[in-house]
Write a protein that holds these residues in place. Structure first.
Motif, PDB file in Angstrom:
ATOM      1  N   GLU A   1       2.295  16.521  -2.823  1.00 26.62           N
ATOM      2  CA  GLU A   1       1.282  17.075  -3.100  1.00 26.62           C
ATOM      3  C   GLU A   1       0.288  16.496  -2.145  1.00 26.62           C
ATOM      4  OE1 GLU A   1       0.330  18.852  -6.198  1.00 26.62           O
ATOM      5  OE2 GLU A   1       2.443  19.146  -6.440  1.00 26.62           O
ATOM      6  N   LEU A   2       0.248  15.094  -1.876  1.00 29.95           N
ATOM      7  CA  LEU A   2      -0.872  14.546  -0.799  1.00 29.95           C
ATOM      8  C   LEU A   2      -0.392  14.646   0.578  1.00 29.95           C
ATOM      9  CD1 LEU A   2      -1.346  11.906  -3.670  1.00 29.95           C
ATOM     10  CD2 LEU A   2      -2.773  13.950  -3.310  1.00 29.95           C
ATOM     11  N   GLY A   3       0.574  14.771   0.729  1.00 31.75           N
ATOM     12  CA  GLY A   3       1.107  14.700   2.160  1.00 31.75           C
ATOM     13  C   GLY A   3       1.302  13.357   2.869  1.00 31.75           C
ATOM     14  N   ASN A   4       0.890  12.243   2.019  1.00 33.52           N
ATOM     15  CA  ASN A   4       1.493  10.996   2.511  1.00 33.52           C
ATOM     16  C   ASN A   4       1.918  10.051   1.293  1.00 33.52           C
ATOM     17  OD1 ASN A   4      -0.824   9.334   1.191  1.00 33.52           O
ATOM     18  ND2 ASN A   4      -1.963  10.800   2.009  1.00 33.52           N
ATOM     19  N   ASP A   5       2.325   8.896   1.642  1.00 39.65           N
ATOM     20  CA  ASP A   5       2.816   7.861   0.665  1.00 39.65           C
ATOM     21  C   ASP A   5       2.142   6.925   0.341  1.00 39.65           C
ATOM     22  OD1 ASP A   5       3.504   6.588   3.031  1.00 39.65           O
ATOM     23  OD2 ASP A   5       5.508   5.954   2.320  1.00 39.65           O
TER      24      ASP A   5
ATOM     25  N   SER B   1       6.604   9.337  -6.696  1.00 37.81           N
ATOM     26  CA  SER B   1       6.332   9.007  -5.249  1.00 37.81           C
ATOM     27  C   SER B   1       6.626  10.369  -4.580  1.00 37.81           C
ATOM     28  CB  SER B   1       6.800   7.518  -4.838  1.00 37.81           C
ATOM     29  OG  SER B   1       8.170   7.680  -4.525  1.00 37.81           O
ATOM     30  N   LEU B   2       7.644  10.618  -4.748  1.00 37.12           N
ATOM     31  CA  LEU B   2       8.101  11.903  -4.109  1.00 37.12           C
ATOM     32  C   LEU B   2       7.128  13.215  -4.314  1.00 37.12           C
ATOM     33  CD1 LEU B   2      12.041  12.381  -4.380  1.00 37.12           C
ATOM     34  CD2 LEU B   2      10.655  11.351  -2.548  1.00 37.12           C
ATOM     35  N   LYS B   3       6.996  13.207  -5.633  1.00 40.06           N
ATOM     36  CA  LYS B   3       5.814  14.221  -5.973  1.00 40.06           C
ATOM     37  C   LYS B   3       4.493  14.022  -5.375  1.00 40.06           C
ATOM     38  CE  LYS B   3       4.649  17.502  -9.025  1.00 40.06           C
ATOM     39  NZ  LYS B   3       5.204  18.838  -9.029  1.00 40.06           N
TER      40      LYS B   3
ATOM     41  N   ALA C   1       0.842  -1.065  -0.106  1.00 38.99           N
ATOM     42  CA  ALA C   1      -0.053   0.055   0.087  1.00 38.99           C
ATOM     43  C   ALA C   1       0.835   1.427  -0.097  1.00 38.99           C
ATOM     44  CB  ALA C   1      -1.041  -0.079   1.222  1.00 38.99           C
ATOM     45  N   ARG C   2       2.036   0.981   0.307  1.00 37.63           N
ATOM     46  CA  ARG C   2       3.050   2.473   0.262  1.00 37.63           C
ATOM     47  C   ARG C   2       3.984   2.312  -1.006  1.00 37.63           C
ATOM     48  NH1 ARG C   2       1.228   5.970   4.346  1.00 37.63           N
ATOM     49  NH2 ARG C   2      -0.371   4.614   5.455  1.00 37.63           N
TER      50      ARG C   2
ATOM     51  N   GLY D   1      -3.269   7.486  -2.416  1.00 37.99           N
ATOM     52  CA  GLY D   1      -3.286   9.065  -2.124  1.00 37.99           C
ATOM     53  C   GLY D   1      -4.046   9.368  -0.988  1.00 37.99           C
ATOM     54  N   HIS D   2      -4.439   8.472   0.060  1.00 36.26           N
ATOM     55  CA  HIS D   2      -4.937   8.621   1.183  1.00 36.26           C
ATOM     56  C   HIS D   2      -4.394   7.784   2.253  1.00 36.26           C
ATOM     57  CE1 HIS D   2      -7.546   5.202   0.718  1.00 36.26           C
ATOM     58  NE2 HIS D   2      -7.747   5.591  -0.706  1.00 36.26           N
TER      59      HIS D   2
END
Lengths: 947, 113
Positions: free
Chosen positions: B97-101, B91-93, B23-24, B105-106
């Motif tokens: 943008e999303l604040g998590n990895d 994944s860095l981007k 999931a990551r 995206g959540h």
């Protein structure tokens, strides 16, 4: 059927001058030029568009007399000889007539649009689209090859889409354009099928052959499906019932576009096709039934709806539909005289309808509305325009002395002749008279409502006569209407005769274009239609009420809209069924799909898993390496939540893979894997700095079991597959490469010769991908800010010595050495393990070491950090090396080599492939460094922010 | 030897597949790396296993390993690198943008970093 005459021999005359190709290509090239010059003033694009059209016309001029000799002019330019497809164009009477109309009316439309468009409409875009469309239409009417014709056919669909949606801020324009594109595009697809069948039936895609083999085509068992498909294409394009609904909705286009598309061009393409293939396809009961019924229905329905449209352009649109039905009907009747009348009406309709659309545009322009309930009594404001419009309307109604009358008389005569043939034959003449009476009524309404009938209601502005030059195109067209109507024999007869000859593929039957033919049935029908029209118009109020009640009853557009909604809904349902916004889910579905397909592929296989090849015995060291690899892979998976540890293990795995390559006779791969591994691990370490150091344990047990199951199946499957392959003796195509590497490629390292020579084109593609990945990453990292960490997970400071002195000094010393190794590897690459890829990676590693130990700033003071020119020059070198072989008349990327003698060094080989390898080298260095430097820059930015 | 290589390919693929399904982002990238090892090895193995006969033309050579899969795998290695680099940057981007990895995206749970 075509019993008339001695066939004209289709001759394949070859001319040196390729002026027909130019006629078609000039508008396409001119479109780009026109769009470009509009940067320097919007009116320049109008001048340019006019000049381009005039140039195309000038290119046509030298061939103008040829069709009159009775022999088509055919010009051929080889294009894709392997597919039997040439740029072959044909100029005969029909093509000439259409080309003249497309260019002539096109020129008038260009003049008109110059005054029609508002100051905030982009003129360059308009004229560019218009020229694109013009070129596509010319391609259709001049094409000799069916496939070529179809390509231009599709181009007209596309360019008319652009034209109709020209006012792209308007929703109705976008919807209308989409509908036109869908309907004509689907028709184009049907037409493709029809053409393929036709080509196979006739044995050739060239019109000369097809037109001469009508008998064989009509007798062929595939004639019926082929005819239906071709007619679908023609009917959708020419807005025949029930596909007529797109045409009125395309009226959202600017009026010059309507004037062009719906008079002489777009919708006439379908009619053109009927006329073009007339000798090959017509004359069967199926043709008569299909074409006549479509034409008759369209004629009547179009005329009926036109009468009740309050929108000026709506009336003209449905009138266009009706007249297209009339022409289709004529070709459906199928007698030679009917075909002549059809061609004649094509000309007449183009002239009066173009002028009427232009007049409607003027009225819209001056009044700010097109609603005939508000526009009344314009005679007082613009008597001159009113006169022009009245002449054109009279021609549309079929009043004597105007050109519409002549072709309508011929039409009536044909309809009356049909009467004798069968019991139901009275339907045709009666329907024709009713439709013509309706045409008289709506023409009358156009004149009476707009120019008389009281005073205008709440107009935004006071209308007055338009600028002089906006009227000139209308004047010219109206003059043609009159001249043809009064002196048909002097004006239109020669062109009509030669066009009709080429439609019939023989000399057309005698026809008399006189205004007065005596009291015959056609005259009687004309009189009934005129009087009936007057009566219908007088009784219009009750009729309007009936029509209002049944509005939209026969509108396939509603059905179209519903189908469209259903298709979009189904697509959305399928998408949401699979894509719930979860990547995990999608990846799992993808894997299940792949495994399922693999299993299906294995279903019917009865062969044993193990093959018969002699196996290589295992040795101890290999066993240890394999055990290490297996253990490492499992360790990575088990430890994956400890990201740093897992990453180090992955690094070890990469090195072990390199050992496997080395063991099994692949030194190049071992070197590549080794250097790539270093770069990859450095990259991932840098990236890990910005990511969490641990993965949270969040997968549910079920999820983990499911994933383990998928992984196990995938692993077992690949093992079985690999085992099955490895235990079977291999048959390889590599014998060619091994044999020709030295004599053909000039290098003894076959792997490298394959990369830079035999498969050089692939490699060029691959380095392009690499370059794009580098640039893509650059774009992603630009402006990206991520917080870095000060402490590592154990709470120690992340970094206590940024640039360790001993290591820094050592790497500086090592740099020249590493570069020397890289140069050595590069130079020997053609003959010994090495080459551009490996050398590039070694150089990249050497430079990255400088960044790592000395810092970005220190390195940037000594080395320019901008890698874009390096990547670009690499691609350029690779491509130019490939193109250099063009100079010597060889295909792209043909390599050459020779041996030169260098004093001291000895014999030295120079191969052009080496220059290509240099391109590879530069791209690899540039992309790798670009990626790592920018990630590193981000890291130092994060460090500085922290400080 | 063939059995060893086949099993290795299977193990690499299985581990890669399992990690790709995490999931990551970072485990997914590592999974892709393992998968590309497995795929490269598989492609290479289609040329069969040959010991001590590199495809470098010389008069003394008793035979040659199949050079074609080697050439294919060589570019595949470089392209895998480009892909890995692209995905990790993505994944860095996404993290920025999303604040998590999380790959979707959540973040399902709180992050332990």
């Amino acid at each position: 059927m075509l019993e008339c005459c001695d066939p004209i021999n289709a001759s394949h005359s070859q001319r040196l001058i390729m002026n027909l190709t130019l006629v078609v290509l000039v508008p396409f090239l001119g479109a780009a030029l026109t769009g470009w010059v509009s940067r320097y003033g919007r009116l320049r694009s109008a001048w340019m568009a006019g000049a381009v059209t005039a140039l195309a016309l000038a290119c046509l001029l030298p061939s103008l007399p040829v069709p009159f000799t009775g022999e088509p002019l055919i010009q051929r330019l080889p294009w894709m000889p392997g597919l039997g497809l040439d740029l072959v164009f044909r100029l005969d009477g029909l093509g000439l007539l259409f080309a003249m109309m497309i260019l002539g009316i096109g020129l008038l439309v260009i003049i008109y649009a110059r005054y029609y468009l508002d100051a905030d409409d982009c003129m360059g875009r308009f004229y560019a689209y218009l020229l694109l469309f013009m070129g596509s239409m010319l391609g259709i009417v001049l094409a000799e090859n069916l496939i070529l014709l179809l390509m231009f056919w599709e181009l007209t669909s596309l360019s008319s889409f652009l034209l109709i949606s020209y006012w792209r801020h308007r929703q109705d324009a976008r919807q209308g354009a989409r509908m036109a594109l869908t309907v004509t595009g689907l028709g184009g697809l049907a037409l493709l099928g029809g053409f393929l069948l036709l080509g196979e039936i006739a044995g050739s895609y060239e019109l000369s052959v097809i037109l001469a083999s009508g008998e064989a085509i009509r007798a062929h068992p595939l004639y019926s499906p082929m005819l239906v498909l071709v007619l679908l294409g023609a009917f959708t394009k020419s807005a025949q019932f029930p596909f007529h609904f797109w045409l009125p909705r395309a009226m959202a286009a600017p009026t010059p576009v309507s004037a062009y598309l719906h008079s002489a061009t777009m919708v006439k393409a379908g009619i053109f096709l009927l006329a073009r293939l007339f000798p090959a396809l017509s004359g069967t009961p199926l043709w008569s039934v299909l074409v006549m019924s479509a034409g008759l229905a369209t004629l009547l329905i179009g005329a009926w709806i036109a009468l009740f449209k309050h929108d000026l352009k709506g009336l003209l649109a449905y009138s266009t539909v009706s007249h297209l039905g009339l022409i289709t009907l004529l070709f459906g009747i199928g007698t030679p005289l009917a075909a002549v009348a059809g061609v004649f009406h094509i000309i007449n309709h183009a002239t009066f309808k173009a002028s009427l659309f232009m007049a409607a545009g003027i009225i819209d322009h001056e009044c700010g509305t097109r609603d005939m309930r508000r526009i009344n009594g314009l005679w007082h404001f613009m008597p001159y325009t009113a006169t022009l419009a009245m002449v054109a309307s009279a021609s549309m109604a079929g009043v004597p002395l105007f050109n519409g009358f002549l072709s309508k008389e011929m039409f009536f005569a044909e309809a009356a002749n049909f009467f004798d043939l069968s019991t139901w034959s009275w339907v045709l003449p009666v329907t024709v008279v009713i439709a013509s009476a309706l045409a008289v009524a709506y023409s009358l309404r156009f004149i009476h409502d707009v120019f008389f009938n009281g005073e205008p209601h709440d107009l935004q502005r006071t209308p007055h006569e338009p600028p002089h030059w906006m009227k000139v195109p209308v004047e010219i067209l109206v003059a043609i209407c009159l001249l043809v109507g009064i002196f048909p024999g002097f004006t239109v007869e020669p062109l009509l005769a030669v066009a009709a000859d080429s439609v019939l593929q023989c000399n057309s039957p005698a026809h008399d274009l006189a205004i007065w033919h005596g009291f015959n049935s056609a005259f009687a029908m004309s009189v009934i239609a005129l009087l009936g029209g007057l009566l219908i118009y007088a009784a219009r109020r009750p009729l309007f009420m009936i029509a209002a009640r049944h509005e939209g009853l026969i509108d396939a557009g509603v059905l179209f809209g519903r189908t469209q909604q259903a298709v979009i809904g189904a697509a959305r349902a399928v998408t949401t069924a699979f894509d719930t916004g979860s990547l995990q889910r999608l990846v799992a579905l993808l894997l299940i799909g792949a495994l399922g397909l693999g299993a299906v592929g294995l279903l019917g296989v009865s062969a044993p898993l193990t093959g018969t090849a002699t196996l290589v015995p295992a040795d101890g060291i290999s066993l240890i390496v394999a055990l290490g690899l297996g253990a490492g892979a499992i360790a990575t998976t088990v430890l994956h939540r400890q990201r740093f540890t897992a990453l180090i293990v992955v690094g070890v795995l990469g090195l072990l893979i390199a050992l496997i390559f080395a063991k099994f006779s692949a030194p190049d791969l071992a070197l590549t894997q080794l250097s790539v591994e270093v770069v990859t691990i450095v990259l991932l370490l840098l990236a890990l700095y910005f990511l969490p150091q641990h993965t949270p344990a969040e997968s549910s047990r079920v999820r983990r079991v499911r994933d383990l199951g998928l992984a196990a199946i995938a692993g077992l499957g690949t093992t079985a597959l690999a085992w099955g392959i490895l235990t079977r003796p291999g048959a390889t195509i590599s014998g060619y490469f091994l044999d020709n590497s030295v004599p053909g490629g000039g290098g003894s390292n076959v792997v490298n010769v394959i990369l830079v020579d035999f498969r050089g084109f692939d490699t060029l593609g691959e380095i392009t991908v690499l370059a794009l990945a580098g640039l893509g990453i650059y774009a992603m990292l630009k402006g990206l800010r991520l917080p870095g960490m000060t402490l590592d997970p154990s709470g120690r400071p992340w970094n206590w010595d940024l640039h360790p002195t001993i290591m820094a000094a050592l790497t500086r010393l090592l740099l020249p050495l590493a570069l020397l190794v890289s140069a050595f590897i590069f130079l020997r690459g053609h003959n010994q393990p090495g080459g551009g890829f490996i050398a590039g990676l070694i150089t990249a590693v050497a430079l990255i070491m400088q960044y790592l130990t000395n810092g970005v700033e220190w390195t940037h003071r000594r080395l320019h950090g901008n890698m874009h020119p390096v990547i670009a020059s690499g691609l350029l070198v690779g491509t130019l090396t490939g193109m250099a072989s063009f100079v010597f008349g060889h295909p792209f990327l043909t390599s050459t080599f020779s041996h030169v003698h260098w004093p001291l060094v000895g014999d030295f080989e120079l191969a052009s492939a080496m220059a290509f390898d240099l391109g590879v080298y530069l791209v690899v260095v540039g992309s790798t460094l670009l990626i790592l430097i920018h990630l590193g820059l981000m890291r130092s930015a994060a460090t500085q922010e922290r400080d | 030897m063939e059995a060893l290589i086949s099993i290795l390919i299977g193990v690499l693929t299985a581990c890669g597949v399992y990690l790709v399904l995490r999931a990551r982002t970072f485990p997914v990238v590592m999974g892709l790396t393992l998968l590309s090892y497995g795929v490269n090895l598989f492609l290479f193995a289609t040329g069969r296993l040959t010991i001590g006969q590199p495809a470098v033309i010389s008069a003394q050579a008793p035979g040659y390993a199949d050079p074609l899969p080697q050439a294919l795998v060589l570019t595949a290695i470089v392209i895998s690198f480009a892909m890995t680099a692209f995905v990790i940057m993505l994944s860095l981007k996404a993290r920025a943008e999303l604040g998590n990895d999380h790959v979707d995206g959540h973040a399902d749970e709180e992050e332990h970093s």
